[in-house]
Design a protein around this motif. Structure first.
Motif, short mmCIF file in Angstrom:
data_model
loop_
_atom_site.label_atom_id
_atom_site.label_comp_id
_atom_site.label_asym_id
_atom_site.label_seq_id
_atom_site.Cartn_x
_atom_site.Cartn_y
_atom_site.Cartn_z
N ALA A 249 0.71 -1.34 -0.06
CA ALA A 249 0.38 0.14 0.04
C ALA A 249 0.73 1.60 -0.39
CB ALA A 249 -0.72 0.19 1.16
N GLY A 250 2.20 1.36 -0.08
CA GLY A 250 2.92 2.13 -0.85
C GLY A 250 4.30 2.78 0.67
N ALA A 251 4.78 3.03 -0.10
CA ALA A 251 5.63 4.12 1.39
C ALA A 251 5.49 3.96 3.01
CB ALA A 251 7.09 4.78 0.57
N ASP A 252 5.63 3.18 3.78
CA ASP A 252 4.98 4.13 5.00
C ASP A 252 5.46 5.01 5.32
OD1 ASP A 252 4.82 3.65 7.95
OD2 ASP A 252 5.58 1.27 7.88
N ILE A 253 4.26 5.79 5.31
CA ILE A 253 3.44 6.80 5.78
C ILE A 253 3.81 7.21 7.15
CG2 ILE A 253 1.72 8.65 5.65
CD1 ILE A 253 -0.04 6.30 3.87
N LYS A 254 3.74 6.63 8.29
CA LYS A 254 4.34 6.57 9.91
C LYS A 254 5.80 7.06 9.37
CE LYS A 254 -0.16 3.84 11.04
NZ LYS A 254 -0.57 2.17 10.75
N GLU A 255 6.48 6.13 9.62
CA GLU A 255 7.86 6.80 8.85
C GLU A 255 8.35 7.64 8.23
OE1 GLU A 255 11.05 3.11 8.75
OE2 GLU A 255 10.65 4.07 6.78
N LEU B 225 16.22 9.96 -0.11
CA LEU B 225 15.44 8.40 0.00
C LEU B 225 15.01 8.31 -1.38
CD1 LEU B 225 13.32 7.42 2.36
CD2 LEU B 225 12.05 9.73 2.13
N PHE B 226 15.17 6.84 -0.97
CA PHE B 226 14.39 5.62 -2.01
C PHE B 226 15.26 5.20 -3.19
CE2 PHE B 226 10.20 7.10 0.05
CZ PHE B 226 10.50 6.35 0.49
N GLU B 227 16.42 6.62 -2.93
CA GLU B 227 17.53 5.42 -4.34
C GLU B 227 18.12 4.84 -4.24
OE1 GLU B 227 20.72 5.02 -6.01
OE2 GLU B 227 20.72 5.02 -4.41
N GLY C 89 -4.59 -6.99 -4.85
CA GLY C 89 -4.87 -6.45 -4.34
C GLY C 89 -4.77 -5.06 -4.92
N TYR C 90 -4.19 -4.51 -3.33
CA TYR C 90 -3.50 -2.64 -3.87
C TYR C 90 -1.78 -2.88 -3.81
CZ TYR C 90 -7.72 -1.67 -1.22
OH TYR C 90 -9.17 -1.25 -0.86
N ALA C 91 -2.08 -2.42 -5.23
CA ALA C 91 -0.41 -1.87 -5.33
C ALA C 91 -0.44 -0.51 -5.70
CB ALA C 91 0.03 -2.64 -6.77
N PRO D 260 -1.57 7.67 -5.64
CA PRO D 260 -2.21 8.15 -3.86
C PRO D 260 -1.08 9.15 -3.56
CG PRO D 260 -2.32 6.44 -3.39
CD PRO D 260 -1.24 6.39 -4.40
N GLU D 261 -0.42 9.70 -4.05
CA GLU D 261 0.46 10.17 -3.41
C GLU D 261 -0.13 12.20 -2.65
OE1 GLU D 261 1.93 8.54 -5.97
OE2 GLU D 261 3.32 7.20 -4.60
N ILE D 262 -0.61 12.04 -3.95
CA ILE D 262 -0.75 13.67 -4.08
C ILE D 262 -1.81 14.33 -2.14
CG2 ILE D 262 -2.76 13.77 -5.34
CD1 ILE D 262 -1.43 16.66 -7.14
N GLY E 298 7.97 9.16 -5.50
CA GLY E 298 9.43 9.26 -5.45
C GLY E 298 10.17 7.95 -5.52
N ILE E 299 9.30 7.45 -6.34
CA ILE E 299 10.29 6.41 -6.53
C ILE E 299 9.78 5.73 -8.05
CG2 ILE E 299 10.95 3.63 -5.79
CD1 ILE E 299 9.49 3.98 -2.95
N GLY E 300 9.94 6.42 -8.67
CA GLY E 300 9.94 6.26 -10.50
C GLY E 300 8.72 6.40 -10.99
#
Ligand code: CAA
Length: 257
Positions: free
Chosen positions: A63-69, A83-85, A103-105, A130-132, A139-141
């Motif tokens: 479900a994406g990069a870890d938003i909490k982190e 980050l994420f390089e 499921g979710y990607a 959905p980052e916006i 941020g990972i391409g």
């Protein structure tokens, strides 16, 4: 290395890597990214393995990069750690990697699937950037790879609105190569990987490199690269064996496996 956030398994000559943070829908935190890179590099170096499959759970590939982190990070944190390089290291694997997505990607999950060499999607798959909605952007391409897969209009709409694409639309748009019933996804992905692992290893690696080169260069340079590599294959026993087997009406036994 023992892993907490992924599971790894060898099925004959295929490596199966399963993202395993069920409580966070396989969100990509730094530990998961490090473990995933370690596993991919280890299997890439393992002579017993010819192809990898990367999958998640039935509910979420990731479900994406870890938003909490990420939430407390400052600009300097993100810049200093680039980050994420490091996710690019997954793309550097020479052996093919198939993403088996159910499921979710979303966000980094969609981006991770696109880093793999092709995507097999369960009929339950949902892709999105959905980052916006979080006040950021891919941020990972995502803005680059999704655009190359599905074209500017769809990519722009998805990145600007966060709209998700279902498996049918993703197949129609060229994001995924095939749709498979969810219950059969992993088995079908492993079967596909076995087929690839049964080919000549260097030929598979060079084929992957040539297809990827098409994203990085002009058509004439890409054609020249393809031709030079194609010529070099005539120095290999596997070319002699593959073509002799066709003529003899038998299955080839490739030496470089
Ligand atoms: N990061 C951290 N935790 C996440 C997460 C993420 N990306 N996605 C889901 N989770 C967590 C939730 O916080 C929740 O944890 P708690 O139980 O502790 O609250 C758990 O996973 C289950 O999630 P939901 O309760 O939200 O499950 P749902 O079925 O109601 O919704 C979903 C599923 C629509 C996928 C929803 O979880 C969601 O919208 N997730 C975020 C998707 C997203 O925005 N991804 C982009 C991240 S940013 C990014 O990836 C940047 C980049 O390009 C590098």
């Amino acid at each position: 290395m023992a892993y907490d956030t992924i599971k790894t398994e060898k099925r004959g000559n295929v490596a199966l890597i399963t993202l395993n943070r069920p409580d966070a829908l396989n969100a990509l935190n730094s530990q998961l990214v490090d473990e995933l890179i370690d596993a991919v590099q280890a299997f890439d170096a393992d002579d017993a393995i010819g192809c990898m499959v990367l999958t998640g759970s039935e509910k979420a590939f990731a479900a994406g990069a870890d938003i909490k982190e990420m939430q407390p990070k400052t600009y300097m944190d993100a810049y200093k750690e680039d980050l994420f390089e490091k996710a690019n290291r997954i793309a550097e694997a020479r052996k093919p990697i198939i993403a088996a997505v159910g499921g979710y990607a979303l966000g980094g999950g969609c981006e991770l699937a696109m880093i793999c060499d092709f995507i097999l999607a369960a009929d339950t798959a949902k892709f999105g950037q959905p980052e916006i909605s979080l006040g950021v952007m891919p941020g990972i391409g995502g803005s680059q790879r999704l655009t190359r897969f599905v074209g500017k209009s769809k990519s722009m709409e998805m990145c600007l609105t966060g709209r998700m694409m279902d498996a049918e639309e993703a197949e129609r748009s060229g994001l995924v190569s095939r749709i498979i019933p969810a219950a059969d996804l992993v088995e079908e992905a492993v079967k596909t990987a076995e087929k690839i692992a049964g080919m000549s290893r260097p030929v598979a690696a060079l084929t992957k490199e040539a297809v990827n080169r098409s994203y990085e260069t002009t058509l004439s340079e890409g054609l020249r690269f393809e031709r030079r590599v194609f010529h070099s294959l005539f120095a290999m026993e596997d070319q002699k064996e593959g073509m002799a087997a066709f003529i003899d009406k038998r299955k080839p036994t490739f030496k470089h496996k």
